[in-house]
Enzyme design. Structure first.
Site, PDB file in Angstrom:
ATOM      1  N   PHE A 101      -3.640  -7.277   4.214  1.00 40.29           N
ATOM      2  CA  PHE A 101      -3.334  -8.509   3.476  1.00 40.29           C
ATOM      3  C   PHE A 101      -4.548  -9.022   2.705  1.00 40.29           C
ATOM      4  CE2 PHE A 101      -0.564  -8.383   7.287  1.00 40.29           C
ATOM      5  CZ  PHE A 101       0.638  -8.169   6.643  1.00 40.29           C
ATOM      6  N   GLU A 108     -10.172  -5.782   2.609  1.00 41.00           N
ATOM      7  CA  GLU A 108     -10.634  -5.225   1.336  1.00 41.00           C
ATOM      8  C   GLU A 108     -12.157  -5.156   1.353  1.00 41.00           C
ATOM      9  OE1 GLU A 108      -8.852  -6.907  -2.224  1.00 41.00           O
ATOM     10  OE2 GLU A 108     -10.476  -6.170  -3.486  1.00 41.00           O
ATOM     11  N   ARG A 147      -9.108 -14.511 -10.833  1.00 39.18           N
ATOM     12  CA  ARG A 147      -7.646 -14.441 -10.806  1.00 39.18           C
ATOM     13  C   ARG A 147      -7.032 -15.852 -10.793  1.00 39.18           C
ATOM     14  NH1 ARG A 147      -3.595 -10.600 -10.493  1.00 39.18           N
ATOM     15  NH2 ARG A 147      -5.001  -8.830 -10.267  1.00 39.18           N
ATOM     16  N   ARG A 199      -3.616 -11.834  -0.033  1.00 36.44           N
ATOM     17  CA  ARG A 199      -2.384 -11.698  -0.820  1.00 36.44           C
ATOM     18  C   ARG A 199      -2.241 -12.778  -1.894  1.00 36.44           C
ATOM     19  NH1 ARG A 199       2.944  -9.973   2.622  1.00 36.44           N
ATOM     20  NH2 ARG A 199       3.822  -8.565   1.096  1.00 36.44           N
ATOM     21  N   PHE A 259      -4.679 -13.453  -4.043  1.00 38.01           N
ATOM     22  CA  PHE A 259      -6.055 -13.348  -4.534  1.00 38.01           C
ATOM     23  C   PHE A 259      -6.434 -14.487  -5.496  1.00 38.01           C
ATOM     24  CE2 PHE A 259      -9.587 -10.824  -6.503  1.00 38.01           C
ATOM     25  CZ  PHE A 259     -10.133 -10.256  -5.373  1.00 38.01           C
ATOM     26  N   THR A 264      -8.463  -7.352 -11.952  1.00 38.08           N
ATOM     27  CA  THR A 264      -8.963  -8.096 -13.108  1.00 38.08           C
ATOM     28  C   THR A 264     -10.259  -7.461 -13.627  1.00 38.08           C
ATOM     29  OG1 THR A 264     -10.113  -9.619 -11.624  1.00 38.08           O
ATOM     30  CG2 THR A 264      -7.906 -10.242 -12.365  1.00 38.08           C
ATOM     31  N   ALA A 323      -4.773  -5.560  -5.073  1.00 40.38           N
ATOM     32  CA  ALA A 323      -4.258  -6.002  -6.375  1.00 40.38           C
ATOM     33  C   ALA A 323      -2.839  -5.480  -6.617  1.00 40.38           C
ATOM     34  CB  ALA A 323      -5.195  -5.595  -7.507  1.00 40.38           C
ATOM     35  N   GLU A 340       2.065  -8.407  -3.864  1.00 39.46           N
ATOM     36  CA  GLU A 340       1.632  -9.799  -3.827  1.00 39.46           C
ATOM     37  C   GLU A 340       2.589 -10.817  -4.462  1.00 39.46           C
ATOM     38  OE1 GLU A 340      -2.145  -8.352  -5.487  1.00 39.46           O
ATOM     39  OE2 GLU A 340      -3.046  -9.892  -4.224  1.00 39.46           O
TER      40      GLU A 340
HETATM   41  N1  MTE Z   1       2.458  -5.380   3.402  1.00 33.50           N
HETATM   42  C1  MTE Z   1       2.155  -5.068   4.675  1.00 33.50           C
HETATM   43  N2  MTE Z   1       3.147  -4.712   5.494  1.00 33.50           N
HETATM   44  N3  MTE Z   1       0.882  -5.123   5.144  1.00 33.50           N
HETATM   45  C2  MTE Z   1      -0.175  -5.517   4.334  1.00 33.50           C
HETATM   46  O1  MTE Z   1      -1.308  -5.555   4.780  1.00 33.50           O
HETATM   47  N4  MTE Z   1      -0.854  -6.272   2.096  1.00 33.50           N
HETATM   48  C3  MTE Z   1      -0.423  -6.937   0.853  1.00 33.50           C
HETATM   49  C4  MTE Z   1       0.786  -6.214   0.258  1.00 33.50           C
HETATM   50  N5  MTE Z   1       1.785  -6.024   1.266  1.00 33.50           N
HETATM   51  C5  MTE Z   1       0.122  -5.858   2.971  1.00 33.50           C
HETATM   52  C6  MTE Z   1       1.473  -5.743   2.542  1.00 33.50           C
HETATM   53  C7  MTE Z   1      -1.458  -6.985  -0.162  1.00 33.50           C
HETATM   54  S1  MTE Z   1      -2.573  -8.224  -0.089  1.00 33.50           S
HETATM   55  C8  MTE Z   1      -1.527  -6.076  -1.170  1.00 33.50           C
HETATM   56  S2  MTE Z   1      -2.687  -6.199  -2.379  1.00 33.50           S
HETATM   57  C9  MTE Z   1      -0.600  -4.955  -1.279  1.00 33.50           C
HETATM   58  O2  MTE Z   1       0.341  -4.941  -0.212  1.00 33.50           O
HETATM   59  C10 MTE Z   1      -1.391  -3.657  -1.274  1.00 33.50           C
HETATM   60  O3  MTE Z   1      -0.610  -2.537  -1.312  1.00 33.50           O
HETATM   61  P1  MTE Z   1       0.011  -1.946  -2.664  1.00 33.50           P
HETATM   62  O4  MTE Z   1      -1.028  -2.047  -3.714  1.00 33.50           O
HETATM   63  O5  MTE Z   1       0.340  -0.556  -2.313  1.00 33.50           O
HETATM   64  O6  MTE Z   1       1.202  -2.793  -2.967  1.00 33.50           O
HETATM   65  N1  LUZ Z   2      -9.089  -7.316  -5.628  1.00 31.60           N
HETATM   66  C1  LUZ Z   2      -9.948  -7.170  -6.635  1.00 31.60           C
HETATM   67  C2  LUZ Z   2      -7.874  -7.837  -5.808  1.00 31.60           C
HETATM   68  O1  LUZ Z   2     -11.049  -6.701  -6.419  1.00 31.60           O
HETATM   69  N2  LUZ Z   2      -9.566  -7.509  -7.869  1.00 31.60           N
HETATM   70  C3  LUZ Z   2      -8.362  -8.040  -8.143  1.00 31.60           C
HETATM   71  O2  LUZ Z   2      -8.056  -8.330  -9.301  1.00 31.60           O
HETATM   72  C4  LUZ Z   2      -7.474  -8.227  -7.071  1.00 31.60           C
HETATM   73  N3  LUZ Z   2      -6.277  -8.779  -7.265  1.00 31.60           N
HETATM   74  C5  LUZ Z   2      -5.469  -8.974  -6.246  1.00 31.60           C
HETATM   75  C6  LUZ Z   2      -5.873  -8.585  -4.986  1.00 31.60           C
HETATM   76  N4  LUZ Z   2      -7.060  -8.016  -4.777  1.00 31.60           N
HETATM   77 MO1  MOS Z   3      -4.450  -7.658  -1.587  1.00 29.09          MO
HETATM   78  S1  MOS Z   3      -5.233  -9.531  -1.518  1.00 29.09           S
HETATM   79  O1  MOS Z   3      -5.047  -7.288  -3.122  1.00 29.09           O
HETATM   80  O2  MOS Z   3      -5.472  -6.814  -0.569  1.00 29.09           O
END
Ligand code: MTE
Ligand code: LUZ
Ligand code: MOS
Length: 751
Positions: free
Chosen positions: A222, A226, A304, A336, A338, A434, A503, A706
């Site tokens: 979530f 990162e 963002r 999530r 961001f 971004t 992202a 997100e």
């Molecule tokens: N869904 C689950 N089950 N677990 C997670 O940790 N992270 C969220 C979202 N959905 C998350 C989730 C976040 S913050 C992001 S950025 C995206 O999943 C990342 O995965 P994706 O880029 O493959 O969508």
């Molecule tokens: N992480 C990042 C992110 O480094 N840059 C982004 O623009 C971003 N956006 C959403 C979630 N994580």
């Molecule tokens: Mo999601 S906040 O981009 O890990």
């Protein structure tokens, strides 16, 4: 296709960090964190702790062979504190012991003498004192100062949004051991294996090629992993490097909650100006981001927020400024959305305030200001394939908003102590990091000589289903059964220089790299088939594991084709590289085209409020969402549901509280409430808008991770409208989360 992990997840076979069998002689580490939020370290005495049986070594900043530096965007964060501590729980030392119990006993025997200093926890206070992580940034469009005089109505207000604990099921942790010739292998529960690799290399003072980071999957991230998984991975790597033994660390929940950063709280001032016809002519806001004690990802999150500060609206005159304030909290981090949810909450509050003052429903203002095709965003990008208007209209029609409004009005008239409320939440979310240069990915594909396939990419599976989507892609391009395809762990030695999975672009970036790799292999296989059939390669098609010449099925099956290619000494491995085209951004003028595309959707949220107790239930969340051409509707629906509930949690019940000394009060699940099965909406319906989907989305299937989070913002306004129905004297306040306690006080003006 259902999630490839679902059976292993429910039968407990999926491997997380704690399931990796540890090597004989593995040591266990615990972190000694600062007992105060701000101060000067006068003296630390480790001798009593060190003397305990089972304690192998206590590692501090003095033991670091390379740099004591883990800052990602800015080098402003130490791994272990040196002379000063800047937040409660800041790592000072690592206790490495034969077992965790011994290490925990030793924790209590460390004598530390700190000269305490004032702890700043409020971003506005930090601003007053000039404490910033980076200089402020402003996005501008039109002529803000000249536009107020054209406004018929002008409103000003203040908005507060709180932090949020990630509460991934798997806490932060890592396991490291030594290989040959000074190499180290690290298993880390991280969204960003390359960030871990790079930072371990920096702290140990050795090259990146000595460090292999491997991630099978993580138990939720979530955003919380990162950047913030890195410190713990570096700690165990450092320990195993120094001790030449395997070392493991896995945080207890309350330590994880105490030591790691959360969603950034924001405090904002806004001014909004409307024409007589309710067109928003001007919007100005200044936001104070509570960054915590080090930059971490705050600069990117600030960015963002700036991008999403007008949400789904076209506002011709805009000026948005964000200050990233340095406080004595654990560095706040990705979560999530961001920074976008924080920005959107401000513009939605401004609209809610205007609607309240003008005695009209907010949706009147929302609707006439929605973004239209070819409108310009305040960052210079021209909006294309805009369908927020269609989503909004569709949700109103499909679920008959007029009827819902009428029912609520009647309900409220005939009930004294129970009131209902409704709100609509449109969302426009830009997809791409971004930071343009992060938008790249690679995939490595092997076809083995028996026809089975192995895929590696930089994507991290965290429950969002990216691995399933990747298998779908390979299966589609090769036109082979998914049983032939294996998705390997994410490993920095197989796929290097990865961007974190974040992202919402994990599937877009890694999926496109995978398509490129698979297409490369297919071209070679078609050439082999053409040789076998003595025809031209463009006559060849491979479908359902069978070679076709033109429309005609041949006797050559996938396995035979692969074997023949191998015997003909054709390479059956391919590396695909993808870099998102088109996107760019020029920070010197704050203009460009940063996003590959935007995700759109609109949600209606209704609630029922118990006006005796201040408690509420979320009744319906009714959504029209633009998935593009979803490549996996089941997984995407799961993401919508999870995102919405998480967003509602942020807005209503999750309250991160620190005391005046900067110590987290809500450091476990008896003091920090997240949505449970009883608090999820009674009805959650998501209608997929039929669109063809943008070219730059993976197989025209839009990013999903997100954007749905922000539908949850509607819950705040729905509850507020219910309060208003009970207590017309209630002066609207934009202060989230709207917990039952706060609701109760607002029902009776008791605050
Ligand atoms: N869904 C689950 N089950 N677990 C997670 O940790 N992270 C969220 C979202 N959905 C998350 C989730 C976040 S913050 C992001 S950025 C995206 O999943 C990342 O995965 P994706 O880029 O493959 O969508
Ligand atoms: N992480 C990042 C992110 O480094 N840059 C982004 O623009 C971003 N956006 C959403 C979630 N994580
Ligand atoms: Mo999601 S906040 O981009 O890990």
């Amino acid at each position: 296709m259902s999630n490839i992990d679902s059976i292993n997840h429910v039968t407990g076979k999926s491997v997380y960090l704690d399931d990796i069998p540890v090597q004989k002689g593995t040591l266990h580490a615990v972190v000694f964190g600062s007992p105060v939020a701000h101060g000067k370290i006068i003296d630390i005495n480790y001798s009593n702790a060190q003397a305990l049986p089972g304690i192998e070594r206590i590692i501090t900043c003095k033991d670091i062979p390379g740099e004591n530096q883990i800052g990602g965007i800015i080098s402003d964060e130490t791994l272990f504190a040196e002379d000063y501590v800047h937040f409660h729980g800041q790592p000072i030392a690592l206790i490495v012991a034969e077992d965790e119990q011994a290490a925990r006993k030793a924790l209590k025997l460390i004598d530390i003498n700190i000269e305490e200093k004032e702890a700043i926890t409020d971003p506005r206070m930090a601003k007053q004192k000039g404490l910033f992580l980076i200089p402020p940034r402003t996005f501008r469009m039109g002529n803000i100062s000249g536009s107020w005089k054209d406004c018929e109505y002008i409103f000003e207000g203040k908005v507060e949004s709180g932090g949020q604990e990630h509460l991934y099921l798997e806490t932060q942790g890592a396991y490291a051991y030594n290989g040959e010739n000074g190499s180290i292998k690290v298993h880390s529960s991280t969204q960003g294996p390359t960030i871990v690799q790079k930072t371990v290399a920096k702290v140990l003072g050795i090259p990146m090629n000595c460090i292999e980071v491997d991630v099978a999957r993580i138990g939720g991230g979530f955003g919380g992993k990162e950047d913030q998984a890195t410190a713990f991975a570096v700690m165990v790597s450092l320990a195993s490097y120094l001790l030449k033994k395997p070392v493991k660390l896995s945080l207890h929940r309350s330590d994880d909650m105490r030591m790691t950063g959360k969603r950034h709280p924001y405090s904002s001032d806004f001014r909004i100006g409307l024409s007589e016809e309710y067109k928003i002519l001007a919007f100005q806001t200044t936001m104070y981001q509570n960054g915590g004690a080090a930059a971490d990802l705050s600069p990117a999150i600030m960015e963002r927020t700036l991008f999403h500060s007008t949400n789904a609206y076209f506002i011709p005159n805009t000026e948005v400024t964000v200050y990233s304030c340095k406080t004595n909290l654990p560095p706040n981090t990705a979560f999530r959305g961001f920074g976008a949810p924080q920005g959107m909450f401000v513009i939605e509050s401004a609209i809610a305030m205007a609607a309240n003052e003008l005695h009209i429903p907010a949706r009147v203002i929302q609707k006439i200001n929605l973004l239209q095709e070819n409108n310009e965003f305040q960052y210079g990008q021209i909006a294309k394939e805009v369908n927020i208007g269609i989503c909004y209209q569709k949700v109103e029609e499909l679920y008959d908003v007029g009827k819902i409004e009428k029912e609520i009005k009647e309900f409220n008239k005939s009930n004294d102590l129970i009131k209902r409320g409704m709100a609509i939440m449109p969302v426009c979310f830009g997809v791409s990091f971004t930071n343009t240069r992060m938008n790249q990915a690679r995939a490595l594909v092997h076809i083995y000589q028996d026809g089975s396939v192995g895929i590696s990419t930089g994507a991290i599976e965290m429950g969002q289903g990216v691995n399933t989507k990747l298998i779908q892609i390979a299966s589609k391009i090769f036109s082979i059964n998914i049983n032939r395809i294996k998705l390997e762990s994410t490993n920095t030695s197989r796929v290097a220089n990865t961007s974190p999975t974040a992202a919402s672009s994990g599937a877009d970036l890694n999926g496109n790299a995978l398509i490129i790799a698979c297409n490369g292999l297919m071209e070679r296989l078609r050439a082999t088939a053409a040789d076998m059939l003595s025809c031209a390669p463009d006559e060849i098609k491979i479908q359902d594991e069978t070679v076709f010449r033109g429309r005609k099925k041949t006797h050559i099956l996938w396995e035979k084709l692969v074997e023949t290619a191998f015997f003909s000494r054709v390479s059956l491995s391919e590396n695909g590289h993808y870099a998102t085209p088109v996107i760019n951004f020029d920070k010197s003028v704050e203009k460009g085209h940063p996003f590959a595309y935007h995700v759109y959707g609109t949600a209606i949220i209704t609630v029922t409020l118990d006006c005796l107790r201040g408690t509420y239930e979320i009744d319906d969340v009714l959504i029209v969402h633009d998935f593009g051409n979803s490549m996996n509707p089941d997984i995407d629906k799961g993401q919508v549901e999870g995102g919405v509930v998480m967003g509602i949690g942020w807005m209503t019940m999750e309250e991160v509280l620190f005391d005046n000394y900067g110590k987290l009060i809500t450091n476990n699940l008896s003091t920090y409430k997240v949505p449970d099965i009883y608090s999820v909406p009674k009805v959650l319906e998501c209608h997929a808008l039929k669109t063809k989907g943008p070219k730059l989305a993976i197989l025209k299937s839009k990013a999903i991770g997100e954007p749905p989070f922000m539908y949850g913002i509607g819950a705040f306004f729905a509850i507020q409208n219910a309060i208003k129905a009970f207590n017309p004297k209630y002066k609207l306040e934009y202060n989230a989360p709207l917990t039952p306690e706060k609701v109760l006080m607002r029902l009776y003006n008791a605050y």
